[in-house]
Design an enzyme around this catalytic site. Structure first.
Site, PDB file in Angstrom:
ATOM      1  N   ASN A 142      -6.327  10.353   5.357  1.00 22.20           N
ATOM      2  CA  ASN A 142      -4.891  10.183   5.256  1.00 22.20           C
ATOM      3  C   ASN A 142      -4.172  11.019   6.304  1.00 22.20           C
ATOM      4  O   ASN A 142      -4.688  12.047   6.758  1.00 22.20           O
ATOM      5  CB  ASN A 142      -4.443  10.624   3.853  1.00 22.20           C
ATOM      6  CG  ASN A 142      -2.996  10.299   3.586  1.00 22.20           C
ATOM      7  OD1 ASN A 142      -2.585   9.149   3.696  1.00 22.20           O
ATOM      8  ND2 ASN A 142      -2.212  11.307   3.241  1.00 22.20           N
ATOM      9  N   SER A 175      -8.289  13.489   3.319  1.00 20.47           N
ATOM     10  CA  SER A 175      -6.923  13.623   3.827  1.00 20.47           C
ATOM     11  C   SER A 175      -6.901  14.681   4.907  1.00 20.47           C
ATOM     12  O   SER A 175      -7.538  15.731   4.771  1.00 20.47           O
ATOM     13  CB  SER A 175      -5.964  14.018   2.699  1.00 20.47           C
ATOM     14  OG  SER A 175      -5.942  13.019   1.696  1.00 20.47           O
TER      15      SER A 175
END
Ligand SMILES: *[C@@H]1O[C@H](CO)[C@@H](O)[C@H](O)[C@H]1NC(C)=O
Ligand SMILES: *[C@@H]1O[C@H](CO)[C@@H](O)[C@H](O)[C@H]1NC(C)=O
Ligand SMILES: *[C@@H]1O[C@H](CO)[C@@H](O)[C@H](O)[C@H]1NC(C)=O
Ligand SMILES: *[C@@H]1O[C@H](CO)[C@@H](O)[C@H](O)[C@H]1NC(C)=O
Length: 333
Positions: A142, A175
């Site tokens: 992410n 992420s």
């Protein structure tokens, strides 16, 4: 007449026949998704490096930016896109799902991250990839961190991962702290640049996945019901000196954990979005309470990558259950 009714019968049989179970193959099969869209630099760098490492990777990601969609399950409502996709890479009027003209392992789908997992597992793999068993679903990396239970349900990246896990597909959500919403075509000149954050994250994803497969038994890379949430620090040219962040085993809740809240802003007459610490995010109820929280590891330490294990058995602990049951006992006579 006879021919056409025979044909109808055949078609009907084919439509009703359940798909045969997915087949194991010697090559390891990875479904790669994200919430920032199929044209984001992070996911394309990770696709490139996982392929280079020898995995059979199929990228299936949203046509548009879907951050904050959590585990929402939205599928196309029209056969053609009703608006341009992220970065205008696919356009209004294009089909609502499809793949790169020169690479049928790179797909978009006009749905949420959770729905992209289903599109990959229920449609792309069975129909176009020989119905091979998906060994692992990788979500991300992410653009921006997803730390603490405050972001667990909110994050589209993690939403894809827990949707995969409850389907029986082991999954890891990655992420990065880099938050640039970058279009991969703008970054092709940096694909060999060792200080470019998407490349560092991609190599780290490969190291992590290699380790899981090296230890995997016949029952797959992770125990049933289990997923992993990984958060990378700022790295490369976005950091002061972090090119090889250290892995730290962490937990979701604990010190520095936050969740979203709002505050009224008198000058705009609207609300500002705010990150706030609240007690339930700090409390340890499940898991190993001696582990540092992922939020502490990312916010208070430098050049460290948090690795937290989650479960999709959302039932409360027996003790929590008992307390609530006692409160409600008179109702259950
Ligand atoms: C939808 O996309 C297909 C394939 O590109 C195209 O043939 C068709 O004309 C499109 N339909 C509309 C209503 O835009
Ligand atoms: C990509 O490059 C184009 C052309 O220079 C620019 O207009 C666009 O804003 C860039 N997009 C991103 C997401 O950086
Ligand atoms: C940066 O990392 C190198 C290699 O680990 C180390 O020798 C150097 O002291 C570090 N510099 C700073 C400013 O942390
Ligand atoms: C209110 O919003 C304005 C405009 O976005 C911003 O500059 C300002 O810092 C905000 N005020 C507070 C108290 O957050």
């Amino acid at each position: 007449m006879k021919f056409s009714s025979l044909l109808t019968a055949l078609v009907a049989t084919a439509a009703a026949a359940p798909l045969s179970p997915a087949k194991r193959s010697t090559q390891k099969n990875i479904l790669l998704t994200n919430d920032d869209g199929w044209a984001a630099t992070n996911i394309r760098a990770t696709y490139r490096e996982l392929k280079a490492a020898g995995y059979n990777v199929v990228l299936v990601a949203p046509a548009s930016q879907r951050l904050g969609f959590g585990g929402q399950f939205q599928i196309p409502t029209s056969p053609n896109l009703t608006a341009d996709g992220e970065f205008g890479y696919v356009k209004k009027g294009d089909p609502s799902w499809g793949h790169e003209a020169d690479d049928d392992d790179v797909w978009y789908f006009d749905g949420t991250p959770a729905a992209c997992v289903a599109f990959g597992a229920d449609y792309v793999f069975p129909k176009f990839k020989g119905n091979v068993l998906i060994d692992l679903v990788v979500s991300g990396p992410n653009e921006g961190t997803n730390l603490s239970p405050g972001y667990f349900t909110l994050s589209g990246t993690i939403g894809a991962a827990y949707n995969a896990v409850y389907r029986g597909l082991p999954s890891i959500a990655f992420s990065g702290s880099n938050s640039a919403n970058a279009f991969f075509k703008n970054d092709t000149s940096r694909s060999d640049d060792a200080s470019f954050p998407p490349n560092i994250y991609a190599h780290k994803v490969v190291d992590f996945v290699n380790q899981l497969f090296a230890r995997a038994g016949d029952n797959g890379v992770l125990p049933i019901s289990t997923g992993v949430n990984v958060n990378f620090p700022l790295v490369g040219d976005e950091s002061t000196n972090c090119t090889d962040p250290q892995w730290v085993f962490t937990r979701l809740s604990g010190a520095a954990s936050t969740g979203p809240s709002i505050q009224f802003n008198a000058s705009t007459g609207l609300f500002d979005w705010e990150d706030k610490v609240s007690t339930p995010l700090l409390v340890c109820v499940e898991g190993d309470c001696s582990l540092p929280s992922e939020a502490f590891t990312l916010y208070k330490e430098s050049c460290k990558t948090s690795v937290s294990v989650f479960s999709v058995d959302y039932d409360a602990t027996k003790q929590q259950e008992q307390v609530v049951k006692t409160f409600l006992n008179p109702l259950f006579k």
